[in-house]
Each structure stands twice: as C-alpha cells, then as structure tokens.
Design a protein around this motif. Structure first.
Motif, PDB file in Angstrom:
ATOM      1  N   ARG A 144       0.740  -1.413  -0.142  1.00  0.00           N
ATOM      2  CA  ARG A 144       0.141   0.139   0.022  1.00  0.00           C
ATOM      3  C   ARG A 144       0.991   1.225  -0.168  1.00  0.00           C
ATOM      4  NH1 ARG A 144      -3.758  -0.373   4.703  1.00  0.00           N
ATOM      5  NH2 ARG A 144      -4.531  -2.098   3.771  1.00  0.00           N
ATOM      6  N   ARG A 145       1.102   1.931  -1.045  1.00  0.00           N
ATOM      7  CA  ARG A 145       1.920   2.863  -1.244  1.00  0.00           C
ATOM      8  C   ARG A 145       1.859   3.958  -0.170  1.00  0.00           C
ATOM      9  NH1 ARG A 145       2.841   3.684  -8.086  1.00  0.00           N
ATOM     10  NH2 ARG A 145       3.614   1.504  -8.178  1.00  0.00           N
ATOM     11  N   SER A 146       0.615   4.200   0.097  1.00  0.00           N
ATOM     12  CA  SER A 146       0.285   5.629   1.026  1.00  0.00           C
ATOM     13  C   SER A 146       0.906   5.392   2.448  1.00  0.00           C
ATOM     14  CB  SER A 146      -1.149   5.717   0.979  1.00  0.00           C
ATOM     15  OG  SER A 146      -1.702   4.448   1.328  1.00  0.00           O
ATOM     16  N   ASP A 147       1.080   3.660   3.027  1.00  0.00           N
ATOM     17  CA  ASP A 147       1.542   3.589   4.190  1.00  0.00           C
ATOM     18  C   ASP A 147       3.029   3.801   4.433  1.00  0.00           C
ATOM     19  OD1 ASP A 147      -0.037   1.949   6.639  1.00  0.00           O
ATOM     20  OD2 ASP A 147       2.338   1.698   6.415  1.00  0.00           O
ATOM     21  N   PRO A 148       3.413   4.662   5.488  1.00  0.00           N
ATOM     22  CA  PRO A 148       4.687   4.762   5.828  1.00  0.00           C
ATOM     23  C   PRO A 148       5.701   3.312   5.864  1.00  0.00           C
ATOM     24  CG  PRO A 148       3.373   5.894   7.125  1.00  0.00           C
ATOM     25  CD  PRO A 148       2.388   5.005   6.616  1.00  0.00           C
ATOM     26  N   LEU A 149       5.068   2.350   5.972  1.00  0.00           N
ATOM     27  CA  LEU A 149       5.900   0.933   6.153  1.00  0.00           C
ATOM     28  C   LEU A 149       5.705   0.193   5.005  1.00  0.00           C
ATOM     29  CD1 LEU A 149       4.613  -0.501   9.767  1.00  0.00           C
ATOM     30  CD2 LEU A 149       6.897   0.278   8.879  1.00  0.00           C
ATOM     31  N   ALA A 150       4.974   0.791   3.692  1.00  0.00           N
ATOM     32  CA  ALA A 150       5.310   0.259   2.518  1.00  0.00           C
ATOM     33  C   ALA A 150       6.499   0.035   2.255  1.00  0.00           C
ATOM     34  CB  ALA A 150       4.279   1.024   1.548  1.00  0.00           C
ATOM     35  N   GLY A 151       6.843  -0.821   1.449  1.00  0.00           N
ATOM     36  CA  GLY A 151       8.331  -1.144   0.878  1.00  0.00           C
ATOM     37  C   GLY A 151       9.441  -1.696   1.921  1.00  0.00           C
ATOM     38  N   HIS A 152       8.957  -1.327   3.271  1.00  0.00           N
ATOM     39  CA  HIS A 152       9.974  -1.564   4.222  1.00  0.00           C
ATOM     40  C   HIS A 152       9.580  -3.105   5.188  1.00  0.00           C
ATOM     41  CE1 HIS A 152      11.636   2.350   4.127  1.00  0.00           C
ATOM     42  NE2 HIS A 152      10.320   2.815   3.988  1.00  0.00           N
ATOM     43  N   LEU A 153       8.531  -3.752   4.741  1.00  0.00           N
ATOM     44  CA  LEU A 153       8.619  -4.824   5.516  1.00  0.00           C
ATOM     45  C   LEU A 153       9.141  -6.189   4.528  1.00  0.00           C
ATOM     46  CD1 LEU A 153       4.739  -4.387   6.533  1.00  0.00           C
ATOM     47  CD2 LEU A 153       7.103  -4.225   7.770  1.00  0.00           C
ATOM     48  N   ASP A 154       9.861  -7.011   4.970  1.00  0.00           N
ATOM     49  CA  ASP A 154      10.540  -8.345   4.055  1.00  0.00           C
ATOM     50  C   ASP A 154       9.279  -9.175   4.135  1.00  0.00           C
ATOM     51  OD1 ASP A 154      11.563 -10.321   3.032  1.00  0.00           O
ATOM     52  OD2 ASP A 154      13.528  -9.958   3.785  1.00  0.00           O
ATOM     53  N   VAL A 155       8.203  -9.300   3.511  1.00  0.00           N
ATOM     54  CA  VAL A 155       7.180 -10.232   3.540  1.00  0.00           C
ATOM     55  C   VAL A 155       7.352 -11.774   3.423  1.00  0.00           C
ATOM     56  CG1 VAL A 155       5.468  -8.219   3.530  1.00  0.00           C
ATOM     57  CG2 VAL A 155       6.259  -9.621   1.284  1.00  0.00           C
ATOM     58  N   ALA A 156       8.465 -11.821   2.948  1.00  0.00           N
ATOM     59  CA  ALA A 156       8.927 -13.475   2.812  1.00  0.00           C
ATOM     60  C   ALA A 156       9.386 -13.934   3.927  1.00  0.00           C
ATOM     61  CB  ALA A 156       9.738 -13.378   1.570  1.00  0.00           C
ATOM     62  N   ARG A 157       9.824 -13.054   5.001  1.00  0.00           N
ATOM     63  CA  ARG A 157      10.601 -13.314   6.241  1.00  0.00           C
ATOM     64  C   ARG A 157       9.992 -12.931   7.351  1.00  0.00           C
ATOM     65  NH1 ARG A 157      16.329 -14.006   4.258  1.00  0.00           N
ATOM     66  NH2 ARG A 157      16.326 -13.490   2.060  1.00  0.00           N
ATOM     67  N   PHE A 158       9.050 -13.961   7.895  1.00  0.00           N
ATOM     68  CA  PHE A 158       8.342 -13.508   9.478  1.00  0.00           C
ATOM     69  C   PHE A 158       8.795 -14.851  10.380  1.00  0.00           C
ATOM     70  CE2 PHE A 158       5.165 -11.765   6.335  1.00  0.00           C
ATOM     71  CZ  PHE A 158       4.581 -10.856   7.125  1.00  0.00           C
ATOM     72  N   ALA A 159       8.778 -14.191  11.321  1.00  0.00           N
ATOM     73  CA  ALA A 159       9.000 -15.199  12.739  1.00  0.00           C
ATOM     74  C   ALA A 159       7.743 -14.975  13.699  1.00  0.00           C
ATOM     75  CB  ALA A 159      10.062 -14.767  13.245  1.00  0.00           C
ATOM     76  N   ALA A 160       7.276 -15.879  14.149  1.00  0.00           N
ATOM     77  CA  ALA A 160       6.438 -15.795  15.403  1.00  0.00           C
ATOM     78  C   ALA A 160       7.049 -15.783  16.906  1.00  0.00           C
ATOM     79  CB  ALA A 160       5.344 -16.734  15.271  1.00  0.00           C
ATOM     80  N   ALA A 161       6.687 -15.185  17.714  1.00  0.00           N
ATOM     81  CA  ALA A 161       7.317 -15.313  18.906  1.00  0.00           C
ATOM     82  C   ALA A 161       6.109 -14.791  20.102  1.00  0.00           C
ATOM     83  CB  ALA A 161       8.545 -14.351  19.025  1.00  0.00           C
ATOM     84  N   GLY A 162       6.453 -15.324  21.121  1.00  0.00           N
ATOM     85  CA  GLY A 162       5.333 -14.878  22.375  1.00  0.00           C
ATOM     86  C   GLY A 162       5.771 -15.766  23.661  1.00  0.00           C
TER      87      GLY A 162
END
Length: 295
Positions: A144-162
């Motif tokens: 979403r180009r209008s979002d400040p985080l757009a282009g900054h999230l490596d959406v191929a690399r997630f981790a889950a923690a808790g």
C-alpha cells in the motif's frame, strides 16, 4: 498474572497433544546483509478489522532513522502476549529487537488481553488464526504505497514469538500447511497446541525458566521434544515465569542476546549470529543452552 488460568491452558494443551512432526530438517533463510549497529525505534498502533467480531489492536515497533522508517526491508516478528497482558508490557524485549533490525508487530488479543470485556482463557485456541490474519494484513500493507511501512517489510521472512499463552499461540501458528513465509519461532514459557509443529520446517527456539510455577518446565520440554529439527532450548536456571524478560533482571541479557542472534540467523541468514548462540547463553550458573540448529 492469572496463575491458575495459565496452568489450565498448559494442562489443556498437554491433554490435546501435538500432531506428530515429520522427520525433516530446515535451514535459515538465504543470506542477505544483516544490519550493523542499531537503529532508533519508532512505534505506531492500528486496529485490524475494527468492525468485525474480533477487532485486533496492534502495536508495531520498527527501525527508524531521522524520525521516519529506516531505509531497507526488515523481517517481521509477530509477538503474542500472555494471559491478562498487553503488547506494551513486553516493550523491554520487542523494542530491542526492533533496534536490531526487525519490525515487531504485537496484537492485543480480543479475549485474553488485560482489560478484555469478556476474558476467557479458552480463546487462546483462536489466537493462532489472529496471528495469521495479521500476517496477511502486513503483506497487503507493504504493497500500500500510502503507508509509511510500505516497501519496508520483508514479507517473505516472518517469525512468530510469544510469552506464556502467547508461546502456545506461537506454536499454534506452526501447523500443517502453514505459509512458508513463517520462517522461525520463539516460544517463551509456553508449549504446544493441538496440531503444532507441522508443515514446512522452520527453526524453533524455546526459552523456559526451570522454576516456572505457571507453565512448568516439563510442558516446554514436551513441546521441544515434539518439535522437528532445527531447534534449540534455552533454560534460565532457577528462574520463574518471565522475570528474565525485564531489563536488568537476572537472565535478561542472555535471553535478549540469544533470541536476537537466533532471529538474525533464521531471518537474515547471518551465520556469524548463529555461531554466537552458544556464547550468548554462556553463564553456567544462570543459563543452559542445547542446540540442534547446526548454524
């Protein structure tokens, strides 16, 4: 922090069991340059699906520079809180992960967060789906180009923690058929849910106090035993349910170093970080580290 409630969750999880894990191995994500030094940390909040039956307030910590999101793409950690808790109560850990080069997105779950109108421990079983809902939202947000985080999230690399019930939630995200976007997990003072530890192999790190009166060490060890390799277990000797997550408390420095280098290894492919893992926890009277990661 709801000791009886959380013990009940642990017992229920043990009775439900975990799906048998396939005998497979995995490896960290292909190498890409890991950040050097540390970042300032920015924070934002939003509510996912505000008009739905399960609105999900989310706190996001991200690497920042000069008052904006830092240049580059950063792996994402979905962090799940425990019973009667909130994302901001874990900021001592999550902000340090963000400073190390990760975006950390922490949901406040509808029926287990502090102040929930209809609190119920049984809702923990629904929370892995909330975690995946957040993952899908972040993938869309990155485009979403209008979002400040757009282009900054490596959406191929997630981790889950808790932590605690959030550790069970984390384990519950690793089920058969889960997206390969989920590349690593950190289960702190938790255990497995039914169906956990199946699907594409991903490195898992378990962290547990050996004197935990809420979720006994045996629960964490049972989950570790069922999880496929690659995996590791950090024991915080003589410690309870989570005091080692508070900056300045015994064990915090070792837990922070171990989890940070584990995430760097698993999500950035940082082999130097993987090689540091045994030394991260090298305090014989305070921690014990066992690894089947082969970093």
């Amino acid at each position: 922090m709801g000791v009886r409630r959380l013990v009940a969750v642990a017992v229920t999880a043990l009775l439900a069991g975990c799906a048998p894990a396939a005998a497979v191995t995995g490896a960290p994500a292909p190498a890409r340059r890991a950040p050097e030094g540390s970042y300032a940390v920015g924070v934002r909040t939003f509510t996912l699906d505000p008009g739905s039956a399960r609105p999900l307030p989310v706190t996001v910590w991200y690497p920042a520079r000069d008052g904006a999101v830092a240049a580059g793409r950063f792996p994402v950690v979905v962090y799940s809180h425990g019973l009667d808790s909130l994302p901001e109560l874990h900021a001592g850990l999550t902000t340090r992960w963000a400073a190390a080069g990760f975006v950390v997105a922490a949901p406040a779950f509808p029926h287990t967060r502090r102040g929930a109108a209809h609190f119920t421990r049984a809702d923990v079983r629904q929370q892995p789906a909330d975690g995946w809902r957040l993952v899908r939202h972040l993938v869309r947000l990155d485009a979403r180009r209008s979002d400040p985080l757009a282009g900054h999230l490596d959406v191929a690399r997630f981790a889950a923690a808790g932590h605690s019930a959030g550790g069970f939630t984390t384990a519950g995200m690793f089920t058969s058929g889960h997206s390969p976007r989920l590349r690593a997990g950190v289960v702190i003072a938790g255990g497995g849910l039914a169906g956990s530890f199946a699907g594409p192999a991903a490195p898992l790190l378990f962290v547990h106090g050996t004197a935990d009166p809420v979720v006994p060490l045996s629960v964490g060890r049972a989950a570790y035993g069922r999880a496929p390799e690659p995996k590791a277990f950090l024991s915080v000797l003589g410690q309870g349910h989570g005091e080692y997550l508070t900056p300045g408390r015994p064990g915090f420095a070792q837990v922070l170093a171990t989890t940070t280098d584990f995430l760097r290894w698993a999500l950035y492919g940082d082999r130097d970080a993987g090689g540091r893992l045994p030394a991260d926890a090298d305090v014989p009277t305070l921690t014990r580290f066992e690894s089947r990661l082969a970093p």
